[in-house]
Design a protein around this motif. Structure first.
Motif, PDB file in Angstrom:
ATOM      1  N   GLU A  62      -8.072 -11.522 -11.917  1.00 30.23           N
ATOM      2  CA  GLU A  62      -7.678 -10.392 -11.372  1.00 30.23           C
ATOM      3  C   GLU A  62      -7.589  -9.316 -12.603  1.00 30.23           C
ATOM      4  N   THR A  63      -6.903 -10.005 -13.786  1.00 34.59           N
ATOM      5  CA  THR A  63      -6.843  -9.107 -15.046  1.00 34.59           C
ATOM      6  C   THR A  63      -8.222  -8.503 -15.452  1.00 34.59           C
ATOM      7  N   ALA A  64      -9.099  -9.274 -15.484  1.00 31.49           N
ATOM      8  CA  ALA A  64     -10.604  -8.943 -15.863  1.00 31.49           C
ATOM      9  C   ALA A  64     -11.139  -7.918 -14.786  1.00 31.49           C
ATOM     10  N   ASP A  65     -10.738  -8.002 -13.652  1.00 24.66           N
ATOM     11  CA  ASP A  65     -11.094  -7.080 -12.895  1.00 24.66           C
ATOM     12  C   ASP A  65     -10.282  -5.593 -13.016  1.00 24.66           C
ATOM     13  N   LEU A  66      -9.227  -5.786 -13.415  1.00 29.33           N
ATOM     14  CA  LEU A  66      -8.494  -4.744 -13.591  1.00 29.33           C
ATOM     15  C   LEU A  66      -9.077  -3.953 -15.013  1.00 29.33           C
ATOM     16  N   ILE A  67      -9.120  -4.508 -15.920  1.00 25.68           N
ATOM     17  CA  ILE A  67      -9.669  -3.922 -17.217  1.00 25.68           C
ATOM     18  C   ILE A  67     -10.984  -3.468 -17.135  1.00 25.68           C
ATOM     19  N   TYR A  68     -11.753  -4.112 -16.403  1.00 24.82           N
ATOM     20  CA  TYR A  68     -13.071  -3.480 -16.046  1.00 24.82           C
ATOM     21  C   TYR A  68     -13.059  -2.265 -15.274  1.00 24.82           C
ATOM     22  N   HIS A  69     -12.149  -2.054 -14.390  1.00 29.93           N
ATOM     23  CA  HIS A  69     -12.128  -0.672 -13.738  1.00 29.93           C
ATOM     24  C   HIS A  69     -11.501   0.390 -14.434  1.00 29.93           C
ATOM     25  N   LEU A  70     -10.464  -0.071 -15.188  1.00 27.80           N
ATOM     26  CA  LEU A  70      -9.661   0.693 -16.133  1.00 27.80           C
ATOM     27  C   LEU A  70     -10.707   1.329 -17.022  1.00 27.80           C
ATOM     28  N   LEU A  71     -11.617   0.487 -17.793  1.00 21.83           N
ATOM     29  CA  LEU A  71     -12.678   1.081 -18.644  1.00 21.83           C
ATOM     30  C   LEU A  71     -13.546   2.018 -17.974  1.00 21.83           C
ATOM     31  N   VAL A  72     -13.749   1.762 -16.722  1.00 21.48           N
ATOM     32  CA  VAL A  72     -14.943   2.745 -15.841  1.00 21.48           C
ATOM     33  C   VAL A  72     -14.183   4.316 -16.023  1.00 21.48           C
ATOM     34  N   LEU A  73     -12.582   3.963 -15.190  1.00 19.52           N
ATOM     35  CA  LEU A  73     -12.093   5.331 -15.540  1.00 19.52           C
ATOM     36  C   LEU A  73     -11.968   5.891 -16.599  1.00 19.52           C
ATOM     37  N   MET A  74     -11.545   5.174 -17.750  1.00 21.28           N
ATOM     38  CA  MET A  74     -11.597   5.904 -19.088  1.00 21.28           C
ATOM     39  C   MET A  74     -12.843   6.520 -19.467  1.00 21.28           C
ATOM     40  N   ALA A  75     -14.077   5.959 -19.225  1.00 27.42           N
ATOM     41  CA  ALA A  75     -15.162   6.344 -19.301  1.00 27.42           C
ATOM     42  C   ALA A  75     -15.515   7.597 -18.707  1.00 27.42           C
ATOM     43  N   LEU A  76     -15.049   7.806 -17.581  1.00 32.07           N
ATOM     44  CA  LEU A  76     -15.170   8.941 -16.535  1.00 32.07           C
ATOM     45  C   LEU A  76     -14.160  10.123 -17.032  1.00 32.07           C
ATOM     46  N   GLU A  77     -13.046   9.701 -17.822  1.00 28.60           N
ATOM     47  CA  GLU A  77     -12.234  10.683 -18.299  1.00 28.60           C
ATOM     48  C   GLU A  77     -12.643  10.923 -19.988  1.00 28.60           C
ATOM     49  N   GLY A  78     -13.600  10.356 -20.338  1.00 23.28           N
ATOM     50  CA  GLY A  78     -13.775  10.634 -21.705  1.00 23.28           C
ATOM     51  C   GLY A  78     -13.108  10.081 -22.433  1.00 23.28           C
ATOM     52  N   VAL A  79     -12.268   9.021 -22.289  1.00 24.55           N
ATOM     53  CA  VAL A  79     -11.403   8.572 -23.100  1.00 24.55           C
ATOM     54  C   VAL A  79     -12.059   7.147 -23.629  1.00 24.55           C
ATOM     55  N   LYS A  80     -12.061   7.216 -25.234  1.00 22.03           N
ATOM     56  CA  LYS A  80     -12.906   6.092 -25.820  1.00 22.03           C
ATOM     57  C   LYS A  80     -11.424   5.065 -25.892  1.00 22.03           C
ATOM     58  N   PRO A  81     -11.866   3.697 -26.208  1.00 20.96           N
ATOM     59  CA  PRO A  81     -10.879   2.572 -26.439  1.00 20.96           C
ATOM     60  C   PRO A  81     -10.351   2.938 -27.643  1.00 20.96           C
ATOM     61  N   GLU A  82     -11.204   3.461 -28.470  1.00 22.92           N
ATOM     62  CA  GLU A  82     -10.518   3.560 -30.065  1.00 22.92           C
ATOM     63  C   GLU A  82      -9.096   4.640 -29.871  1.00 22.92           C
ATOM     64  N   GLU A  83      -9.178   5.591 -28.958  1.00 26.44           N
ATOM     65  CA  GLU A  83      -8.239   6.385 -28.981  1.00 26.44           C
ATOM     66  C   GLU A  83      -6.987   5.533 -28.237  1.00 26.44           C
ATOM     67  N   VAL A  84      -7.168   4.761 -27.349  1.00 30.95           N
ATOM     68  CA  VAL A  84      -5.952   3.890 -26.853  1.00 30.95           C
ATOM     69  C   VAL A  84      -5.530   2.928 -28.084  1.00 30.95           C
ATOM     70  N   TYR A  85      -6.413   2.258 -28.632  1.00 33.15           N
ATOM     71  CA  TYR A  85      -5.918   1.421 -29.779  1.00 33.15           C
ATOM     72  C   TYR A  85      -5.233   2.394 -30.620  1.00 33.15           C
ATOM     73  N   GLU A  86      -5.552   3.586 -31.019  1.00 27.90           N
ATOM     74  CA  GLU A  86      -4.760   4.396 -32.000  1.00 27.90           C
ATOM     75  C   GLU A  86      -3.501   4.695 -31.503  1.00 27.90           C
ATOM     76  N   GLU A  87      -3.447   4.766 -30.212  1.00 26.56           N
ATOM     77  CA  GLU A  87      -1.884   5.141 -29.526  1.00 26.56           C
ATOM     78  C   GLU A  87      -1.114   3.986 -29.724  1.00 26.56           C
ATOM     79  N   LEU A  88      -1.625   2.965 -29.356  1.00 28.43           N
ATOM     80  CA  LEU A  88      -0.950   1.366 -29.565  1.00 28.43           C
ATOM     81  C   LEU A  88      -0.459   1.379 -31.009  1.00 28.43           C
TER      82      LEU A  88
END
Ligand SMILES: N=c1c2ncn([C@@H]3O[C@H](COP(=O)(O)OP(=O)(O)OP(=O)(O)O)[C@@H](O)[C@H]3O)c2ncn1[C@@H]1O[C@H](COP(=O)(O)O)[C@@H](O)[C@H]1O
Length: 93
Positions: A62-88
């Motif tokens: 279920e965590t894998a499903d969540l991460i996949y769907h979150l990545l789709v939402l991020m892509a639709l928002e134009g948010v790159k993983p690197e921007e989230v890593y930077e915030e973390l």
């Protein structure tokens, strides 16, 4: 973890640009950002249920499903993983 997420994000991003037949990502995008956002909420609830009642293997799935769907939402928002890593990184003590 971040390497796999970066790779999956790139695949997702290319599916959203090319919208090929048979792509689940493309089918999500066709239903709109609101639908994807709701899927993220549903998948998060499924992680919670798995954690409370179903055990570690289901939590992983279920965590894998969540991460996949979150990545789709991020892509639709134009948010790159690197921007989230930077915030973390910024929050890291
Ligand atoms: N990592 C995933 C991934 N994780 C979960 N899912 C899909 O997410 C859905 C979650 O199941 P649900 O029961 O919640 O949803 P559903 O009933 O199938 O569909 P809905 O009608 O509710 O949207 C399943 O259909 C899974 O196949 C994924 N679909 C695709 N990927 C990867 O994303 C990339 C692009 O895939 P395509 O867009 O299909 O080419 C590839 O690398 C895939 O491996």
């Amino acid at each position: 973890m971040s390497e796999v997420m970066d790779q999956l994000y790139r695949i997702i991003d290319s599916r959203l640009k090319e919208m090929p037949e048979g792509s689940y990502t493309a089918s999500l995008a066709k239903r709109g950002k609101g639908y994807v956002a709701r899927k993220v909420g549903e998948e998060a609830v499924e992680v919670v249920v798995a954690s409370l009642t179903e055990g570690k293997e289901r939590v992983i799935s279920e965590t894998a499903d969540l991460i996949y769907h979150l990545l789709v939402l991020m892509a639709l928002e134009g948010v790159k993983p690197e921007e989230v890593y930077e915030e973390l990184r910024r929050r890291m003590k």
